[in-house]
Design a protein around this motif. Structure first.
Motif, PDB file in Angstrom:
ATOM      1  N   VAL A   1       0.851  -1.188   0.000  1.00 51.02           N
ATOM      2  CA  VAL A   1       0.000   0.000   0.000  1.00 51.02           C
ATOM      3  C   VAL A   1       0.886   1.237   0.000  1.00 51.02           C
ATOM      4  N   LEU A   2       0.531   2.211  -0.849  1.00 48.86           N
ATOM      5  CA  LEU A   2       1.327   3.429  -0.964  1.00 48.86           C
ATOM      6  C   LEU A   2       1.055   4.359   0.216  1.00 48.86           C
ATOM      7  N   ALA A   3       2.128   4.888   0.776  1.00 51.61           N
ATOM      8  CA  ALA A   3       2.028   5.828   1.895  1.00 51.61           C
ATOM      9  C   ALA A   3       2.035   7.261   1.374  1.00 51.61           C
TER      10      ALA A   3
ATOM     11  N   LEU B   1      -0.099  -1.947  -4.745  1.00 55.41           N
ATOM     12  CA  LEU B   1       0.315  -2.916  -5.749  1.00 55.41           C
ATOM     13  C   LEU B   1       0.155  -4.322  -5.183  1.00 55.41           C
ATOM     14  N   LEU B   2      -0.391  -5.205  -6.010  1.00 55.06           N
ATOM     15  CA  LEU B   2      -0.541  -6.612  -5.641  1.00 55.06           C
ATOM     16  C   LEU B   2       0.560  -7.407  -6.335  1.00 55.06           C
TER      17      LEU B   2
ATOM     18  N   VAL C   1      -3.290  -1.733  -7.667  1.00 51.92           N
ATOM     19  CA  VAL C   1      -4.589  -1.659  -6.999  1.00 51.92           C
ATOM     20  C   VAL C   1      -5.099  -0.248  -7.259  1.00 51.92           C
ATOM     21  N   SER C   2      -5.995  -0.118  -8.258  1.00 56.04           N
ATOM     22  CA  SER C   2      -6.364   1.223  -8.701  1.00 56.04           C
ATOM     23  C   SER C   2      -7.797   1.261  -9.181  1.00 56.04           C
ATOM     24  N   ALA C   3      -8.327   2.484  -9.257  1.00 55.01           N
ATOM     25  CA  ALA C   3      -9.642   2.750  -9.818  1.00 55.01           C
ATOM     26  C   ALA C   3      -9.703   4.228 -10.162  1.00 55.01           C
TER      27      ALA C   3
ATOM     28  N   ALA D   1      -8.163  -9.083  -9.860  1.00 58.96           N
ATOM     29  CA  ALA D   1      -8.166  -9.295  -8.411  1.00 58.96           C
ATOM     30  C   ALA D   1      -7.689  -8.040  -7.687  1.00 58.96           C
ATOM     31  N   ALA D   2      -6.674  -7.382  -8.236  1.00 57.58           N
ATOM     32  CA  ALA D   2      -6.185  -6.143  -7.620  1.00 57.58           C
ATOM     33  C   ALA D   2      -7.268  -5.071  -7.624  1.00 57.58           C
TER      34      ALA D   2
END
Length: 710
Positions: free
Chosen positions: A352-354, A430-431, A421-423, A451-452
């Motif tokens: 997960v991006l911080a 990122l997966l 992992v985006s929308a 899935a991501a």
């Protein structure tokens, strides 16, 4: 050495020849391939007579060499006498001298006339030997053909019955080696335009790693042209291809053909041998290759179907995680564990991006817990950084013995796929999926990207800071859970019961078949509706899933459930909408598509989302049977059909409008126009409709109230 013959033909024949030649003893002596002399048949002379020395051996050698073959000897005969004279004449067929006819006499040598008669008898013996040898060869060839045909049939039965691809290839190669008496057998399969050995027998380790592009080398030529080859000796001077094994005596190379597709090549090789492969052997290998290809294709189709089933289960379980009421971190760990178990990944990592741009490993499987769990911005390069920058899945490989492996990799795996992992163009993580042994295919990488995408909402929920958002999301989860545990499970039971009844009454389909089939179809459609409401209720805010992404998911679900072909098109620049307005868009599109699937008898539908400065327009058009709009609208509520009514209510509740255009046999177009601003004054209508449990029903109940009988 003596060759023993069965039957009485030759003993009787030699006795008769001895009488005709006026000889006291007679022997047919052969010398196969310049070896020592062998008694083939004899009369009144011991079959064990030694031809390795003495005067008789010299006379035989002289006769076969073209010299005189008569002289004095001292040979004991079986009747007790001793032969003192011998006459040897060559037994020849065409230009080949294959042996000699040796005549013995007790008293005196043979006369010239008797020698002439012996020469004629020698020619007769040669003819009979050739005929017998030909007959024997035919018998042996027939026996070998029968044995090979039987072995080929057994191999084909084994190939057709096997369902595990690796076991199939292993048994096929060992069976081919046995059937063709081969020193080496290999089966190469095509993947991404490259032939690689998948199974082999008798090949050195260096050859097992051989890879050929289509059209390259002998195997590549066969894979490209589909032309089987019968080769003898080292391959040199052929412009079509070149060989690389000078020790090969002869070889068969045949395509693995399934219909019009060549999926690989089988090769059978043999070094020096007295027998050579022929056209019949090549035909047999081609026939076996067809069975191998057909079975491999079938097994592959079954494996793909099973993989699709697993992927569908995985995605469904991912979509349910938001309804379980668990802590967000626990849901992330459950999602990672499920991807590892169901899809058989050795490594699963959710990064997960911080806020500072670094990536934190929030949930994982297969990583060393003591390994670094943060990737600084400066280290986000290579495939990991590429997936983030391009917002597209990336396949990668990392050697186990890499002295400085990247932080996102883990020791058990060598091949990876990294998906954002985006929308709505926003990437929040990122997966990473990894395994040992085989690279990821394009289809598997696409599934990782899907899935991501499904993980986006769960990842966002771990960082939710607003209490109002959390309360609203919890209420939506509660409603979705009630739908799932109540009506959805009940309808699942109805579907299973109806399917069981349909199978039980298959003997009389005219009575119940069509009725039960329709009931099953309707029950499944209702279950799909409930699941669609669940998905819409689970959205936790205006930015959690973009409309194109969510509408695309609705379309994908409908395709899987009905097989309807649906195209999607976007026009204009997308605008961010309130969560309630998003829900209106998704539900109208979903209801319109379900109507197409259930009632329109259409082959294709098109969904268009058009964004302007003031509103969003949804259009769902199909090429189905169409209907009379006024009469259908007038009788819809009375007949219990609320689809069109519900879509119009939803559009009007947010200040929009719905227009239905249709005619019998002319297809149907549903156009809903939803304004951006006016919806804010009316969103409470839908929220009240969703959340009111005990309130008195309004004067005109909403679609959910009618659906649940309220």
């Amino acid at each position: 050495m003596t060759v023993e013959r069965e039957g009485e033909f030759w003993p009787t024949r030699v006795a008769m020849l001895a009488e005709l030649a006026h000889a006291d003893a007679l022997a047919i002596v052969l010398r196969p391939r310049d070896e020592s002399f062998v008694t083939y048949a004899a009369h009144n002379v011991s079959p064990e007579s030694s031809w390795r020395g003495g005067a008789q051996t010299a006379l035989l050698t002289s006769a076969l060499g073209g010299g005189p073959g008569d002289g004095a000897v001292n040979v004991p005969l079986l009747d007790g006498h001793v032969a003192t004279a011998m006459r040897a004449l060559p037994v020849a067929w065409r230009e080949h001298r294959i042996g000699a006819l040796a005549a013995f006499r007790v008293s005196g040598p043979f006369s010239d006339e008797e020698s002439t008669n012996l020469a004629r008898l020698a020619a007769l013996v040669a003819l009979e030997l050739v005929e017998e040898n030909t007959f024997w060869r035919i018998q042996r060839a027939a026996a070998e053909l029968e044995a090979r045909t039987k072995a080929s049939s057994e191999l084909q039965e084994i190939v057709r019955a096997e369902r595990d691809p690796d076991t199939l290839l292993e048994r096929a190669t060992s069976g081919l080696a046995r059937v063709f008496g081969a020193d080496g057998v290999s089966i190469m399969l095509v993947e991404n335009g490259v032939l690689s050995i998948r199974s082999s027998v008798g090949l050195p380790d260096a050859a097992k790693g051989d890879r050929k592009r289509i059209g390259e080398g002998i195997s590549g030529f066969v894979a490209k042209t589909g032309q089987p080859l019968l080769l003898r000796g080292p391959v040199t001077g052929d412009e079509r291809f070149s060989g690389n094994d000078p020790s090969i005596g002869d070889a068969l190379v045949a395509p693995l053909r399934n219909g019009d597709h060549i999926i690989g090549v089988s090769s059978v090789k043999r070094r020096e041998s007295s027998e050579h492969y022929d056209a019949a052997d090549l035909d047999a290998l081609c026939a076996i290759g067809v069975d191998i290809a057909a079975t491999l294709s079938f097994v592959g189709a079954v494996a793909r179907a099973e993989e699709d089933r697993k992927q569908a289960i995985a995605l469904y379980e991912l979509s349910r995680l938001g309804t379980l009421g668990a802590e967000p971190q626990q849901e992330l760990e459950t999602a990672v564990a499920m991807l590892g178990d169901v899809m058989h990944h050795d490594v699963v990592g959710l990064w997960v991006l911080a806020a500072d741009g670094s990536a934190e490993r929030r949930a994982f499987r297969g990583y060393d817990p003591a390994a670094p769990c943060v990737i600084p911005v400066a280290a986000m390069a290579g495939p990991f950084g590429e997936a983030f920058e391009r917002q597209h899945r990336v396949r990668a490989r990392c050697a186990i013995d890499d002295p400085v492996p990247p932080t996102w990799a883990a020791a058990p795996a060598t091949d990876y796929v990294i998906a954002p992992v985006s929308a709505q163009g926003k990437t929040i993580g990122l997966l990473v999926l990894g395994r040992a042994g085989a690279p990821y295919t394009a289809a598997e990488a696409d599934f990782a990207a899907t899935a991501a995408e499904y993980l986006f909402e769960i990842v966002r929920s771990t960082d939710a800071a607003s209490a109002d958002e959390e309360a609203t999301a919890g209420e939506r989860k509660r409603i979705a859970q009630e739908l799932h545990d109540g009506l959805a499970q009940e309808l699942t039971g109805v579907v299973l019961s109806l399917e069981g009844a349909q199978r039980a009454f298959q003997r009389n389909p005219q009575v119940l078949g069509q009725q039960l089939a329709k009931a099953t179809h309707d029950a499944r459609a209702t279950l799909a509706d409930v699941r669609q409401y669940m998905g819409a209720l689970r959205q936790s805010g205006p930015g959690d899933l973009g409309r194109p992404t969510t509408v695309a998911r609705v379309i994908d679900d409908l395709k899987r459930q009905t097989g309807l072909a649906v195209d999607m098109e976007e026009r204009g620049s997308e605008r961010e909408l309130d969560a309630d307005l998003q829900r209106v868009v998704i539900r109208i599109v979903g209801e319109a598509l379900r109507n197409v699937a259930q009632h329109a008898d259409a082959r294709r539908a098109t969904v268009t989302l058009s964004y302007s400065d003031t509103d969003v327009v949804m259009t769902v058009a199909d090429d189905g049977a169409g209907f009379d709009v006024p009469s259908t609208a007038a009788s819809a509520e009375a007949n219990g059909h609320f689809g069109l009514v519900g879509m119009r209510e939803r559009a009007e509740a947010v200040g929009g409008r719905l227009v239905v255009t249709s005619a019998p046999h002319g297809g149907t177009t549903i156009e809903a126009t939803i304004p951006y601003e006016r919806s804010r004054a009316t969103v409470g209508v839908l929220r009240a409709e969703l959340l009111a449990d005990d309130a008195s029903p309004p004067t005109r109940p909403g679609i959910l109230a009618r659906l649940f009988g309220r």
